[in-house]
Scaffold this motif. Structure first.
Motif, PDB file in Angstrom:
ATOM      1  N   UNK A  78      -2.001 -13.314 -14.456  1.00  0.00           N
ATOM      2  CA  UNK A  78      -1.838 -12.638 -12.876  1.00  0.00           C
ATOM      3  C   UNK A  78      -0.536 -12.344 -12.001  1.00  0.00           C
ATOM      4  N   UNK A  79       0.205 -13.756 -12.325  1.00  0.00           N
ATOM      5  CA  UNK A  79       1.078 -13.218 -11.775  1.00  0.00           C
ATOM      6  C   UNK A  79       1.795 -12.043 -11.457  1.00  0.00           C
ATOM      7  N   UNK A  80       2.075 -11.047 -11.983  1.00  0.00           N
ATOM      8  CA  UNK A  80       2.888 -10.272 -12.179  1.00  0.00           C
ATOM      9  C   UNK A  80       1.825  -8.913 -11.497  1.00  0.00           C
ATOM     10  N   UNK A  81       0.975  -9.210 -11.525  1.00  0.00           N
ATOM     11  CA  UNK A  81       0.415  -7.753 -10.683  1.00  0.00           C
ATOM     12  C   UNK A  81       0.506  -8.558  -9.027  1.00  0.00           C
ATOM     13  N   UNK A  82       0.665 -10.006  -8.666  1.00  0.00           N
ATOM     14  CA  UNK A  82       1.201 -10.625  -7.759  1.00  0.00           C
ATOM     15  C   UNK A  82       2.300  -9.786  -7.623  1.00  0.00           C
ATOM     16  N   UNK A  83       3.758  -9.788  -8.248  1.00  0.00           N
ATOM     17  CA  UNK A  83       5.076  -9.761  -8.044  1.00  0.00           C
ATOM     18  C   UNK A  83       5.113  -8.167  -7.312  1.00  0.00           C
ATOM     19  N   UNK A  84       4.371  -7.531  -8.521  1.00  0.00           N
ATOM     20  CA  UNK A  84       4.706  -5.854  -8.194  1.00  0.00           C
ATOM     21  C   UNK A  84       3.906  -5.766  -6.659  1.00  0.00           C
ATOM     22  N   UNK A  85       3.164  -6.311  -6.529  1.00  0.00           N
ATOM     23  CA  UNK A  85       2.613  -5.497  -5.281  1.00  0.00           C
ATOM     24  C   UNK A  85       3.234  -5.849  -4.096  1.00  0.00           C
ATOM     25  N   UNK A  86       3.662  -7.038  -4.375  1.00  0.00           N
ATOM     26  CA  UNK A  86       4.284  -7.689  -3.033  1.00  0.00           C
ATOM     27  C   UNK A  86       5.998  -7.143  -2.885  1.00  0.00           C
ATOM     28  N   UNK A  87       6.794  -6.538  -4.266  1.00  0.00           N
ATOM     29  CA  UNK A  87       7.731  -6.181  -3.809  1.00  0.00           C
ATOM     30  C   UNK A  87       7.482  -4.290  -3.135  1.00  0.00           C
ATOM     31  N   UNK A 133      -9.124 -11.753  -8.089  1.00  0.00           N
ATOM     32  CA  UNK A 133     -10.185 -12.326  -7.243  1.00  0.00           C
ATOM     33  C   UNK A 133      -9.851 -11.667  -5.102  1.00  0.00           C
ATOM     34  N   UNK A 134      -8.807 -12.689  -5.827  1.00  0.00           N
ATOM     35  CA  UNK A 134      -8.251 -13.710  -4.958  1.00  0.00           C
ATOM     36  C   UNK A 134      -7.138 -11.682  -4.360  1.00  0.00           C
ATOM     37  N   UNK A 135      -6.467 -11.510  -5.154  1.00  0.00           N
ATOM     38  CA  UNK A 135      -5.578 -10.623  -5.027  1.00  0.00           C
ATOM     39  C   UNK A 135      -5.978  -9.157  -4.077  1.00  0.00           C
ATOM     40  N   UNK A 136      -7.407  -9.101  -4.994  1.00  0.00           N
ATOM     41  CA  UNK A 136      -8.076  -7.879  -4.562  1.00  0.00           C
ATOM     42  C   UNK A 136      -8.390  -8.089  -2.846  1.00  0.00           C
ATOM     43  N   UNK A 137      -9.173  -9.049  -2.722  1.00  0.00           N
ATOM     44  CA  UNK A 137      -9.415  -9.454  -1.291  1.00  0.00           C
ATOM     45  C   UNK A 137      -8.282  -9.424  -0.600  1.00  0.00           C
ATOM     46  N   UNK A 138      -7.188  -9.741  -1.029  1.00  0.00           N
ATOM     47  CA  UNK A 138      -6.258  -9.721  -0.117  1.00  0.00           C
ATOM     48  C   UNK A 138      -5.279  -8.453   0.371  1.00  0.00           C
ATOM     49  N   UNK A 139      -5.021  -7.459  -0.719  1.00  0.00           N
ATOM     50  CA  UNK A 139      -4.815  -6.447  -0.367  1.00  0.00           C
ATOM     51  C   UNK A 139      -5.874  -5.460   0.340  1.00  0.00           C
TER      52      UNK A 139
END
Lengths: 182, 449
Positions: B9-18, B84-90
């Motif tokens: 999932x790292x790429x999803x984090x990176x894309x949302x972050x950018x 799950x962390x990604x979903x909670x975070x955003x």
């Protein structure tokens, strides 16, 4: 008392570009108290003198005719029985690989290479070798991305830090037919 | 299985972050929030949290998901936690930002959006701490860089704990006078533990290893790295001491001590990292290492400016300028530089790892076009310099133009990263038979060990 001396002729390995220091230290760690070690090398192995001095050996070197060297390491009387091998090999060893492996037929020194060159060279070598052969690789650090790939390809491996605390020594037993079919 | 794999999932984090970085810069360029409005205005809080949570924290969470396993040579404790962390975070961030927007416009929904967002964010962070912490715990005793990452993770509860209290206060759930005093008192601790503890300490831990790896330098981890850990941990404990009522008051002037410890940690870290650059065996630096060096220079500037900004009189823009330099010069500078390399490396590994030795494969460097990306990195850092100057001089229009330049540069770097992921620079004959990887997540291949 010739049985009290273990001889290692390193010249073929050295000429083939191998790095036998880890093998030497392994042999040393298995020497009985009172046993000595004779090495034949293609250069004067100065770094070994200090390493083995710490382990309780005196050395006497003599140059052979054609620029090669013979070094005799004799244990000082206070040298104790060998400590258990202190590498982390046990941590990494696969359960299935408890038995002795054949001597390596290929050596790679992948230290001081930029990432991911060590992984590329190691995998390239495994593809050229035959099942049952053993590849011996020296690395700067534990190859975290290489190890799962070796697993995927079905090879067995053992690895651990050498006594210098910096060099990671990896042995790969080549196996066929278990890896993914690509 | 020992060893690490590409994190799914790292790429999803990176894309949302950018995306959040670009949105934050766009708002700054549009004159939303500070300096057009006061530093604690709700609109400023929108921009600050879009950058600090949406961009920096998400980037760091994605990077840690990938690199904590590398640091300790262990598999990630749970592969199910990261999405799950990604979903909670955003989702939490959306609630929080909605709450802030509403706060400035007297929407009733803010009363619920703020605490709900704060709680969701805390839940995501708590789950990430458990997952990363459990991964670290598998390989004790930890080397110093991994312990510094652990200290960064330990800062997080201070940040989100105070954050939740703030959302309750701002939402009107706490009595007025006490809430106002709390906000004034603890805001600096919230910011210091966030930028200085969580983001900076984890960046220290990860960069020690990554810089050594990319530049072929000996791994750090000696006594100096130990000292960075202890000083960082000491600064954190001082911050905790400074929170009123959070722990028994044992120490006078904990804030001053936190600054002293923190500055010393930064100084030693910079000294050690400079050593990595000096001792490197790879003479020619790659773009990511060069740009990391610029970010490190910004860190030095921030550390030098810290005591000055604390001593500044109340209406001075020095504290805001310092936060700007820390967030955009140091953390974003390092983040963009590392992202450029990390995406290339992970994409290469994902596409070609299983083909190595079996067919001709490109090098990692064949995935990037450094000469295309370099001007944008230069523009970015020049724009940060201009933006910092504009803030100090309180020249709002110049700050908006600087933000616009940062936006253009970051967008261009984002496009370069996208091109890397699409394998745009790889010659057709070296393209992987499976085609380019999915954009937002990584294909996983089963291990049979």
């Amino acid at each position: 008392m010739s049985a009290e001396i273990v001889s290692l002729d390193l010249r073929p390995v050295l000429r083939a570009g191998g790095e036998p220091i880890a093998d030497i230290m392994r042999v040393v760690s298995r020497l009985e108290p009172g046993q000595g070690l004779r090495l034949m090398t293609t250069f004067k192995p100065v770094p070994l003198f200090g390493l083995l001095d710490k382990k309780g050996f005196d050395h006497a070197e003599s140059q052979l005719a054609d620029g090669e060297w013979e070094v005799l390491f004799t244990p000082r009387p206070d040298r104790r029985a060998p400590a258990p091998v202190r590498t982390v090999a046990a941590e990494d060893a696969l359960a299935a690989s408890g038995a002795e492996w054949p001597a390596p037929t290929r050596f790679l020194d992948n230290r001081d290479l930029e990432q991911p060159e060590p992984m590329i060279r190691t995998l390239a070598a495994t593809e050229q070798m035959r099942p049952g052969e053993v590849l011996s690789v020296l690395l700067d650090r534990r190859p975290v991305f290489l190890l799962p790939e070796l697993d995927r390809r079905g090879h067995l491996w053992r690895g651990g830090l050498e006594d210098d605390g910096k060099t990671y020594r990896l042995s790969v037993l080549i196996r066929e037919g278990r890896g993914e079919t690509q | 299985m020992p060893g690490a794999s590409v994190a799914r999932w790292s790429m999803s984090y990176f894309a949302a972050a950018l995306a959040c970085l670009l949105a934050g810069l766009a708002l700054m360029a549009a004159g939303f929030g500070y300096p057009s409005q006061p530093a604690q205005a709700p609109d400023t809080l929108v921009v600050v949290h879009l950058v600090a949570l949406g961009w920096l924290s998400a980037l760091m969470l994605g990077a840690l998901t990938q690199f904590v396993p590398v640091l300790v040579s262990q598999k990630l404790y749970s592969d199910r936690a990261p999405p799950i962390v990604l979903a909670c975070h955003f989702l939490g961030l959306a609630g929080l930002l909605g709450g802030f927007v509403g706060l400035g416009r007297s929407w009733r929904s803010s009363v619920f959006l703020l605490p709900a967002g704060g709680l969701l964010l805390s839940l995501g962070f708590a789950l990430a701490i458990l997952n990363l912490g459990a991964t670290l715990a598998r390989n004790r005793p930890l080397a110093a860089p991994a312990r510094i990452v652990a200290a960064g993770l330990a800062s997080l509860p201070i940040v989100f704990g105070l954050g939740v209290v703030f959302t309750l206060a701002l939402g009107g759930w706490a009595p007025g006078a006490g809430a106002a005093r709390l906000l004034a008192d603890d805001l600096s601790i919230h910011a210091a533990a966030g930028l200085g503890g969580w983001l900076t300490l984890t960046a220290f831990g990860v960069s020690y290893r990554l810089l050594a790896m990319f530049m072929l330098a000996p791994d750090a981890g000696g006594r100096l790295t130990e000292a960075v850990f202890w000083l960082g941990a000491g600064a954190l404990i001082m911050l905790l001491q400074a929170v009123p009522g959070a722990s028994p008051r044992l120490i006078l002037a904990p804030r001053v001590l936190a600054v002293v410890f923190g500055s010393a940690a930064v100084a030693i870290y910079l000294w050690e990292v400079a050593g990595l650059f000096r001792q490197r065996k790879r003479r020619k630096l790659e773009l990511n290492s060069k740009m990391s060096a610029v970010a490190l220079a910004w860190l030095a500037v921030a550390a030098i400016a810290l005591p000055a900004s604390l001593a500044a009189e109340a209406p001075s823009p020095a504290p805001e300028t310092l936060l700007f330099i820390a967030a955009f010069g140091w953390l974003t500078g390092l983040g963009l530089a590392m992202l450029y390399k990390i995406v290339a490396f992970l994409t290469w590994l994902e596409c070609y790892g299983h083909w190595l030795g079996k067919r001709r494969t490109p090098r990692v460097q064949d995935l990037v076009r450094e000469e295309r990306a370099l001007p944008w990195f230069v523009l970015y850092h020049v724009a940060v310099l201009c933006g910092a100057a504009a803030l100090m001089l309180q020249w709002g229009v110049a700050f908006r133009f600087a933000s616009l330049a940062m936006l253009c540069a970051a967008a261009a770097i984002g496009l370069e990263v996208l091109r890397i992921r699409r394998l745009a620079a790889v010659p057709a004959e070296l393209a992987p038979p499976e085609g380019p990887p999915p954009l937002l997540f990584s294909r996983l291949r089963p291990t049979n060990a």
